[in-house]
Scaffold this motif. Structure first.
Motif, PDB file in Angstrom:
ATOM      1  N   GLN A  55     -12.590   5.049 -11.192  1.00  0.00           N
ATOM      2  CA  GLN A  55     -13.032   4.689  -9.852  1.00  0.00           C
ATOM      3  C   GLN A  55     -11.984   3.781  -9.211  1.00  0.00           C
ATOM      4  OE1 GLN A  55     -15.694   5.641  -8.088  1.00  0.00           O
ATOM      5  NE2 GLN A  55     -16.581   6.934  -9.688  1.00  0.00           N
ATOM      6  N   ARG A  56     -11.543   4.140  -8.017  1.00  0.00           N
ATOM      7  CA  ARG A  56     -10.495   3.369  -7.342  1.00  0.00           C
ATOM      8  C   ARG A  56     -10.892   3.113  -5.895  1.00  0.00           C
ATOM      9  NH1 ARG A  56      -5.275   4.454 -10.082  1.00  0.00           N
ATOM     10  NH2 ARG A  56      -5.648   5.826 -11.862  1.00  0.00           N
ATOM     11  N   THR A  57     -10.646   1.913  -5.424  1.00  0.00           N
ATOM     12  CA  THR A  57     -10.870   1.583  -4.021  1.00  0.00           C
ATOM     13  C   THR A  57      -9.689   0.781  -3.501  1.00  0.00           C
ATOM     14  OG1 THR A  57     -12.003  -0.513  -4.461  1.00  0.00           O
ATOM     15  CG2 THR A  57     -13.371   1.468  -4.359  1.00  0.00           C
ATOM     16  N   ALA A  58      -9.499   0.811  -2.210  1.00  0.00           N
ATOM     17  CA  ALA A  58      -8.481  -0.017  -1.568  1.00  0.00           C
ATOM     18  C   ALA A  58      -8.955  -0.333  -0.160  1.00  0.00           C
ATOM     19  CB  ALA A  58      -7.134   0.695  -1.529  1.00  0.00           C
ATOM     20  N   THR A  59      -8.676  -1.546   0.268  1.00  0.00           N
ATOM     21  CA  THR A  59      -9.008  -1.977   1.619  1.00  0.00           C
ATOM     22  C   THR A  59      -7.746  -2.478   2.303  1.00  0.00           C
ATOM     23  OG1 THR A  59     -11.274  -2.598   1.035  1.00  0.00           O
ATOM     24  CG2 THR A  59     -10.355  -3.587   3.022  1.00  0.00           C
ATOM     25  N   ALA A  60      -7.471  -1.949   3.483  1.00  0.00           N
ATOM     26  CA  ALA A  60      -6.310  -2.370   4.271  1.00  0.00           C
ATOM     27  C   ALA A  60      -6.783  -2.938   5.593  1.00  0.00           C
ATOM     28  CB  ALA A  60      -5.365  -1.195   4.506  1.00  0.00           C
ATOM     29  N   ARG A  86      -9.741  -6.643  15.250  1.00  0.00           N
ATOM     30  CA  ARG A  86      -9.377  -6.661  13.831  1.00  0.00           C
ATOM     31  C   ARG A  86      -9.950  -5.408  13.170  1.00  0.00           C
ATOM     32  NH1 ARG A  86      -7.077 -11.404  12.470  1.00  0.00           N
ATOM     33  NH2 ARG A  86      -7.542 -13.228  13.773  1.00  0.00           N
ATOM     34  N   ILE A  87      -9.156  -4.794  12.319  1.00  0.00           N
ATOM     35  CA  ILE A  87      -9.526  -3.514  11.700  1.00  0.00           C
ATOM     36  C   ILE A  87      -9.485  -3.652  10.194  1.00  0.00           C
ATOM     37  CG2 ILE A  87      -8.903  -1.063  11.483  1.00  0.00           C
ATOM     38  CD1 ILE A  87      -7.385  -1.502  14.215  1.00  0.00           C
ATOM     39  N   ARG A  88     -10.519  -3.152   9.508  1.00  0.00           N
ATOM     40  CA  ARG A  88     -10.535  -3.079   8.039  1.00  0.00           C
ATOM     41  C   ARG A  88     -10.921  -1.663   7.644  1.00  0.00           C
ATOM     42  NH1 ARG A  88     -13.756  -5.614   4.751  1.00  0.00           N
ATOM     43  NH2 ARG A  88     -12.274  -6.411   3.237  1.00  0.00           N
ATOM     44  N   ALA A  89     -10.107  -1.048   6.822  1.00  0.00           N
ATOM     45  CA  ALA A  89     -10.355   0.322   6.358  1.00  0.00           C
ATOM     46  C   ALA A  89     -10.455   0.328   4.843  1.00  0.00           C
ATOM     47  CB  ALA A  89      -9.232   1.246   6.816  1.00  0.00           C
ATOM     48  N   PHE A  96      -4.775  -9.538  -2.018  1.00  0.00           N
ATOM     49  CA  PHE A  96      -3.553 -10.014  -1.384  1.00  0.00           C
ATOM     50  C   PHE A  96      -3.394 -11.523  -1.542  1.00  0.00           C
ATOM     51  CE2 PHE A  96      -1.154 -11.603   2.246  1.00  0.00           C
ATOM     52  CZ  PHE A  96      -0.066 -10.748   2.304  1.00  0.00           C
ATOM     53  N   ASP A  97      -4.483 -12.265  -1.374  1.00  0.00           N
ATOM     54  CA  ASP A  97      -4.407 -13.721  -1.415  1.00  0.00           C
ATOM     55  C   ASP A  97      -4.083 -14.258  -2.803  1.00  0.00           C
ATOM     56  OD1 ASP A  97      -4.971 -13.868   1.276  1.00  0.00           O
ATOM     57  OD2 ASP A  97      -7.127 -14.109   0.976  1.00  0.00           O
ATOM     58  N   ASN A  98      -4.371 -13.464  -3.845  1.00  0.00           N
ATOM     59  CA  ASN A  98      -4.158 -13.946  -5.215  1.00  0.00           C
ATOM     60  C   ASN A  98      -2.845 -13.485  -5.827  1.00  0.00           C
ATOM     61  OD1 ASN A  98      -6.633 -15.267  -5.213  1.00  0.00           O
ATOM     62  ND2 ASN A  98      -7.727 -13.481  -5.991  1.00  0.00           N
ATOM     63  N   LEU A  99      -2.076 -12.678  -5.089  1.00  0.00           N
ATOM     64  CA  LEU A  99      -0.810 -12.197  -5.609  1.00  0.00           C
ATOM     65  C   LEU A  99       0.288 -13.225  -5.392  1.00  0.00           C
ATOM     66  CD1 LEU A  99      -0.771  -8.481  -4.401  1.00  0.00           C
ATOM     67  CD2 LEU A  99      -1.079  -9.291  -6.736  1.00  0.00           C
ATOM     68  N   ALA A 100       1.237 -13.271  -6.334  1.00  0.00           N
ATOM     69  CA  ALA A 100       2.396 -14.139  -6.164  1.00  0.00           C
ATOM     70  C   ALA A 100       3.272 -13.600  -5.037  1.00  0.00           C
ATOM     71  CB  ALA A 100       3.192 -14.206  -7.472  1.00  0.00           C
ATOM     72  N   THR A 101       3.949 -14.503  -4.326  1.00  0.00           N
ATOM     73  CA  THR A 101       4.808 -14.072  -3.227  1.00  0.00           C
ATOM     74  C   THR A 101       6.084 -13.407  -3.726  1.00  0.00           C
ATOM     75  OG1 THR A 101       5.789 -16.289  -3.146  1.00  0.00           O
ATOM     76  CG2 THR A 101       3.942 -15.845  -1.666  1.00  0.00           C
ATOM     77  N   ASN A 119      -0.026  -7.567  11.283  1.00  0.00           N
ATOM     78  CA  ASN A 119      -0.811  -7.896  10.080  1.00  0.00           C
ATOM     79  C   ASN A 119      -1.417  -6.668   9.412  1.00  0.00           C
ATOM     80  OD1 ASN A 119      -0.396 -10.720  10.346  1.00  0.00           O
ATOM     81  ND2 ASN A 119      -1.983 -10.813  11.910  1.00  0.00           N
ATOM     82  N   THR A 120      -0.589  -5.645   9.236  1.00  0.00           N
ATOM     83  CA  THR A 120      -1.044  -4.446   8.532  1.00  0.00           C
ATOM     84  C   THR A 120      -0.639  -4.568   7.070  1.00  0.00           C
ATOM     85  OG1 THR A 120      -0.745  -3.138  10.545  1.00  0.00           O
ATOM     86  CG2 THR A 120      -0.939  -1.927   8.472  1.00  0.00           C
ATOM     87  N   TYR A 121      -1.618  -4.608   6.182  1.00  0.00           N
ATOM     88  CA  TYR A 121      -1.324  -4.772   4.757  1.00  0.00           C
ATOM     89  C   TYR A 121      -2.540  -4.390   3.932  1.00  0.00           C
ATOM     90  CZ  TYR A 121      -3.881  -9.196   5.303  1.00  0.00           C
ATOM     91  OH  TYR A 121      -4.833 -10.149   5.572  1.00  0.00           O
ATOM     92  N   VAL A 122      -2.324  -4.187   2.627  1.00  0.00           N
ATOM     93  CA  VAL A 122      -3.432  -3.925   1.708  1.00  0.00           C
ATOM     94  C   VAL A 122      -4.068  -5.262   1.344  1.00  0.00           C
ATOM     95  CG1 VAL A 122      -4.114  -3.005  -0.532  1.00  0.00           C
ATOM     96  CG2 VAL A 122      -2.352  -1.844   0.793  1.00  0.00           C
ATOM     97  N   GLU A 123      -5.331  -5.382   1.640  1.00  0.00           N
ATOM     98  CA  GLU A 123      -6.056  -6.630   1.413  1.00  0.00           C
ATOM     99  C   GLU A 123      -6.504  -6.762  -0.042  1.00  0.00           C
ATOM    100  OE1 GLU A 123     -10.188  -7.638   3.198  1.00  0.00           O
ATOM    101  OE2 GLU A 123      -8.699  -8.224   4.705  1.00  0.00           O
TER     102      GLU A 123
END
Length: 265
Positions: free
Chosen positions: A25-30, A98-101, A157-162, A141-145
């Motif tokens: 099972q896989r999900t992604a939110t952008a 603001r858009i979330r997909a 995204f917030d928990n990833l190292a820069t 601000n288009t990115y995978v959340e």
């Protein structure tokens, strides 16, 4: 260090073979944003746009776009999406939309590109419908959340190292031995997925005749998983970053890289 799996050993673009990956099972939110003048946003909220309901049209456009991602992005796989959800929210503080997909499936590869495509096309649709009244809109601000599932696990995204080099690896590398009389092995793309290892050290003493072919034979003898992964006659190998033939002699300290056979797709 992570590698670009969409490139083969020659640096050529290719579609990655995911047939050996497990179905999960896989999900992604952008996410994406469309900044605009406050009066333009008010018109959208009040439903006074001459072209009709901007947010509803953009939502449908995003859903349609997610399903057609492989037609737009050359190396993406056609996927049987089980869910595509596109939410658009008017934000007076931006001001804008603001858009979330979110995309979801049970499959062998992730849906990040589908989510990004949905968010991007929804944003473009908002822009298209409003460009006649506001020519200074900005899509940003288009990115995978966040994403879940797959071999790389869950992340946000917030928990990833820069620094990408500090990201957790898709699989745990074997701990190197302290012996100087060893070969340093590296596995890439599908081989890494199949074997569940990035790097490995093999003592040179384990090879009576230290050649690349002897090394392959030794690895294949470990178990059926290794035998299956390395049995192709078109397996690509490199020694010290130079492509090499099976007859290549090996010496202690050599770095040996294994790449899956080059295939089309």
């Amino acid at each position: 260090m992570n590698t670009l799996t969409h490139l083969n050993a020659k640096g050529e673009a290719r579609m990655v073979d995911v047939s050996e990956k497990q179905t999960t099972q896989r999900t992604a939110t952008a996410t994406a944003s469309v900044e605009m003048h406050a009066s333009t946003l008010d018109m959208i909220i009040q439903g006074g746009h001459p072209k009709g309901d901007v947010l509803a049209t953009a939502r449908i456009a995003g859903i349609m776009a997610a399903k057609r991602t492989p037609e737009l992005i050359p190396l993406c796989h056609p996927l049987m999406l089980s869910k595509v959800e596109v939410d658009l929210e008017a934000d007076a503080q931006l001001p804008g939309v603001r858009i979330r997909a979110t995309c979801k499936l049970a499959g062998q590869t992730g849906v990040e590109m589908e989510a990004l495509t949905a968010a991007s096309v929804a944003a473009l649709t908002v822009y298209d419908m409003c460009k006649a009244v506001d020519k200074r809109m900005v899509i940003s601000n288009t990115y995978v959340e966040e994403k879940t599932g797959g071999k790389s696990g869950d992340w946000s995204f917030d928990n990833l190292a820069t620094d990408p080099s500090q990201q957790p690896q898709a699989s745990q590398s074997s701990q190197p031995t302290t012996s100087a009389n060893a070969l340093n092995l590296h596995f890439f793309a599908e081989l890494r997925e199949q074997l569940g290892v990035d790097n490995l050290q093999v003592a040179l003493d384990a090879l009576p005749n230290p050649t690349l072919q002897e090394l392959v034979n030794y690895l294949q003898s470990q178990d059926s998983k290794w035998d299956t992964a390395l049995k192709s006659p078109n397996l690509l190998m490199a020694v010290n970053q130079q492509m090499a033939k099976p007859t290549q002699k090996l010496k202690a300290g050599d770095e040996v890289a294994f790449f899956p056979p080059v295939t089309g797709g």
